[in-house]
Design a protein around this motif. Structure first.
Motif, short mmCIF file in Angstrom:
data_model
loop_
_atom_site.label_atom_id
_atom_site.label_comp_id
_atom_site.label_asym_id
_atom_site.label_seq_id
_atom_site.Cartn_x
_atom_site.Cartn_y
_atom_site.Cartn_z
N SER A 83 -5.82 2.73 -3.05
CA SER A 83 -5.92 1.36 -2.55
C SER A 83 -7.14 0.67 -3.16
O SER A 83 -7.47 -0.45 -2.80
CB SER A 83 -6.03 1.36 -1.01
N LYS A 104 -1.39 2.04 -3.80
CA LYS A 104 -0.63 2.61 -2.68
C LYS A 104 0.44 1.66 -2.15
O LYS A 104 1.22 2.03 -1.28
CB LYS A 104 -1.58 3.02 -1.55
N THR A 105 0.49 0.47 -2.71
CA THR A 105 1.50 -0.51 -2.30
C THR A 105 2.83 -0.32 -3.03
O THR A 105 3.79 -1.04 -2.73
CB THR A 105 0.99 -1.95 -2.56
#
Length: 201
Positions: A83, A104-105
């Motif tokens: 992130s 992390k998206t």
């Protein structure tokens, strides 16, 4: 079957990533780790094909784990999932031998595709992060200096920064002083502003 080690100090994130990958017919999560030291030990014991590493774990961090794996276990390819996708981290990760770098998206589908690509010898860097890294130029800051400066930018006091990055207050002050000097800033707030403008934090 591609054998995977998942290392992240956040239990929920680690379990979620492992659970999603285990749904794929050709992927198998063979190990979990909550720190860099655990990740290295597990990798040497399990000999996975791919190590999915969080960037900011208890020491050593994901980049250092990847660097050591490149030497000690060259058949294990490292992917950073983070992130904290700042340009400086991306450049450090690639220099350390990391084969993939993702925020992390990303979707579980994309993550699985990247694991397969890297396991086959390919590379993958998130396109948006790559564009930012090209535009940002080389950061003079070390990853740890960038960490503490990013927290200082949010106005956190030294003791709070120290707690959040698991360092002593004195060590945090030293990192801040080094960052201020490198960026020719008057104080940590100005240093954070300069670094943010360049995309280094």
């Amino acid at each position: 079957m591609i054998r995977i080690l998942v290392a992240d100090d956040e239990h929920l994130i680690r379990d979620a990533i492992a659970g999603l990958l285990d749904l794929e017919d050709d992927l198998e999560v063979v190990g979990h780790a909550a720190s860099g030291a655990e990740a290295l030990a597990a990798a040497l014991r399990l000999n996975p094909d791919v190590a999915l590493l969080d960037l900011q774990m208890p020491a050593p961090d994901g980049i250092e784990v990847a660097r050591r794996l490149t030497v000690e276990l060259p058949d294990c390819r490292a992917i950073i999932v983070t992130s904290h996708g700042r340009p400086g981290y991306l450049k450090s990760a690639l220099a350390a031998g990391v084969r993939g770098f993702l925020p992390k998206t990303v979707s579980s589908r994309t993550l699985a595709q990247v694991v397969r690509k890297v396991a086959e010898g390919g590379r993958h860097v998130d396109p948006e992060l790559a564009a930012e890294a090209i535009g940002a130029g080389d950061s003079p800051l070390t990853p740890r200096e960038a960490d503490v400066l990013a927290l200082a930018r949010d106005g956190a006091p030294v003791n709070e920064i120290a707690r959040r990055v698991s360092l002593s207050p004195g060590t945090v002050r030293n990192y801040l002083a080094a960052a201020i000097a490198k960026l020719h800033a008057a104080n940590r707030h100005e240093a954070a502003r300069i670094a943010a403008e360049h995309g280094w934090i």
